[in-house]
Design an enzyme around this catalytic site. Structure first.
Site, PDB file in Angstrom:
ATOM      1  N   GLY A  14     -33.609 -66.591  19.122  1.00  0.00           N
ATOM      2  CA  GLY A  14     -34.385 -67.294  18.098  1.00  0.00           C
ATOM      3  C   GLY A  14     -34.662 -68.756  18.353  1.00  0.00           C
ATOM      4  N   SER A  15     -34.567 -69.204  19.615  1.00  0.00           N
ATOM      5  CA  SER A  15     -34.814 -70.637  19.825  1.00  0.00           C
ATOM      6  C   SER A  15     -36.274 -70.992  19.545  1.00  0.00           C
ATOM      7  CB  SER A  15     -34.397 -71.074  21.230  1.00  0.00           C
ATOM      8  OG  SER A  15     -35.260 -70.552  22.210  1.00  0.00           O
ATOM      9  N   ASN A  16     -37.197 -70.126  19.916  1.00  0.00           N
ATOM     10  CA  ASN A  16     -38.609 -70.398  19.627  1.00  0.00           C
ATOM     11  C   ASN A  16     -38.899 -70.293  18.134  1.00  0.00           C
ATOM     12  OD1 ASN A  16     -40.475 -70.831  22.057  1.00  0.00           O
ATOM     13  ND2 ASN A  16     -39.154 -69.154  22.764  1.00  0.00           N
ATOM     14  N   LYS A  65     -40.702 -43.258  14.175  1.00  0.00           N
ATOM     15  CA  LYS A  65     -41.629 -43.427  13.050  1.00  0.00           C
ATOM     16  C   LYS A  65     -42.165 -44.849  13.017  1.00  0.00           C
ATOM     17  CE  LYS A  65     -40.764 -39.803   9.906  1.00  0.00           C
ATOM     18  NZ  LYS A  65     -40.619 -39.423   8.530  1.00  0.00           N
ATOM     19  N   ASN A 114     -48.745 -64.998  20.452  1.00  0.00           N
ATOM     20  CA  ASN A 114     -47.485 -64.732  21.149  1.00  0.00           C
ATOM     21  C   ASN A 114     -47.209 -65.825  22.170  1.00  0.00           C
ATOM     22  OD1 ASN A 114     -45.184 -63.182  21.962  1.00  0.00           O
ATOM     23  ND2 ASN A 114     -46.319 -62.423  23.735  1.00  0.00           N
ATOM     24  N   HIS A 116     -45.364 -66.282  25.915  1.00  0.00           N
ATOM     25  CA  HIS A 116     -44.853 -65.483  27.021  1.00  0.00           C
ATOM     26  C   HIS A 116     -44.349 -66.417  28.130  1.00  0.00           C
ATOM     27  CE1 HIS A 116     -44.350 -61.925  29.443  1.00  0.00           C
ATOM     28  NE2 HIS A 116     -44.776 -62.652  30.460  1.00  0.00           N
TER      29      HIS A 116
HETATM   30  C1  GRF Z   1     -38.774 -66.350  25.160  1.00  0.00           C
HETATM   31  O1  GRF Z   1     -38.617 -66.567  26.531  1.00  0.00           O
HETATM   32  C2  GRF Z   1     -40.165 -65.899  24.817  1.00  0.00           C
HETATM   33  O2  GRF Z   1     -41.138 -66.493  25.602  1.00  0.00           O
HETATM   34  C3  GRF Z   1     -40.093 -64.425  25.105  1.00  0.00           C
HETATM   35  O3  GRF Z   1     -38.832 -64.034  24.621  1.00  0.00           O
HETATM   36  C4  GRF Z   1     -37.930 -65.142  24.710  1.00  0.00           C
HETATM   37  C5  GRF Z   1     -37.306 -65.355  23.359  1.00  0.00           C
HETATM   38  O4  GRF Z   1     -36.335 -66.364  23.394  1.00  0.00           O
HETATM   39  N1  GRF Z   1     -41.215 -63.734  24.518  1.00  0.00           N
HETATM   40  P1  GRF Z   1     -35.820 -67.015  22.051  1.00  0.00           P
HETATM   41  O5  GRF Z   1     -35.250 -65.888  21.202  1.00  0.00           O
HETATM   42  O6  GRF Z   1     -36.972 -67.676  21.380  1.00  0.00           O
HETATM   43  O7  GRF Z   1     -34.770 -68.010  22.438  1.00  0.00           O
END
Ligand code: GRF
Length: 198
Positions: A14-16, A65, A114, A116
């Site tokens: 969950g850092s993002n 489902k 999203n 990535h």
């Molecule tokens: C991140 O590297 C994001 O780009 C990818 O999944 C990872 C999630 O990391 N889609 P976090 O949970 O946000 O730390």
């Protein structure tokens, strides 16, 4: 009346997600809530600590489902009056049926974004950092893009490249990459906020 009511979807540490909801609150426009598809995800604890509205819609409860799973998500989104979704490490592929609910017929895009951890179209999928590190790349990067029906194929909004220090361990590589992710997602989020609330 324009609206920019955001839900964050996450499945992991969950850092993002945390970065995004903090950015949104600081900008005076808190996110509506967090949707998580795993009971044991670290992001839930973060949401609890910071009083972010959240719900776990556990994918495991909906084995085979997907439509019921997505219907449960949609119910919550309707309750929160959400019109934009920001994915932040969400490990479920959303069906085209679901995405259609978020289709903007003017822009011809889904209102689902999203992040990535690669310079798409390089290294799509879930192991981007691992593959890039194993390939000993000199440069790597991150991408923010619109989601479409494919996997990591939607229209690119912004990319940020960075140089890999050859002395980095894998963990250091990921930590640096994530710091770039946070900055790029923040930038895109604030641009969208300004654009959609004008
Ligand atoms: C991140 O590297 C994001 O780009 C990818 O999944 C990872 C999630 O990391 N889609 P976090 O949970 O946000 O730390």
């Amino acid at each position: 009346m324009p609206k920019f009511n955001v839900a964050i979807f996450a499945s992991g540490e969950g850092s993002n997600a945390q970065n995004l909801w903090r950015v949104a609150s600081k900008a005076g426009h808190p996110v509506r809530g967090l949707i998580c598809d795993r009971q044991d995800a670290g992001v839930i604890k973060l949401a609890e600590q910071e009083n972010i509205p959240h719900i776990v819609i556990n994918k495991k409860d909906y084995l085979k489902k997907q439509s019921d799973f997505e219907a449960a998500i949609l119910n919550q989104l309707i309750e929160w009056d959400v019109n934009w979704i920001f994915l932040a490490g969400f490990m479920t592929i959303l069906s085209s049926h679901f995405l259609k609910m978020y289709f903007n017929s003017i822009t011809q895009k889904f209102q689902v974004i999203n992040i990535h951890p690669s310079l798409l179209p390089q290294y799509p999928g879930t192991k981007s950092y691992q593959q890039a590190y194993a390939d000993k790349v000199n440069t790597h990067g991150v991408t923010v893009h619109y989601v479409d029906e494919g996997v990591d194929t939607g229209p690119i909004i912004e990319q940020q490249i960075f140089t890999r220090d050859i002395a980095w361990s894998f963990e250091e590589f990921v930590a640096f990459g994530k710091s770039i992710e946070h900055k790029l997602y923040e930038k895109v989020f604030l641009n969208f906020l300004n654009e959609h609330l004008e």
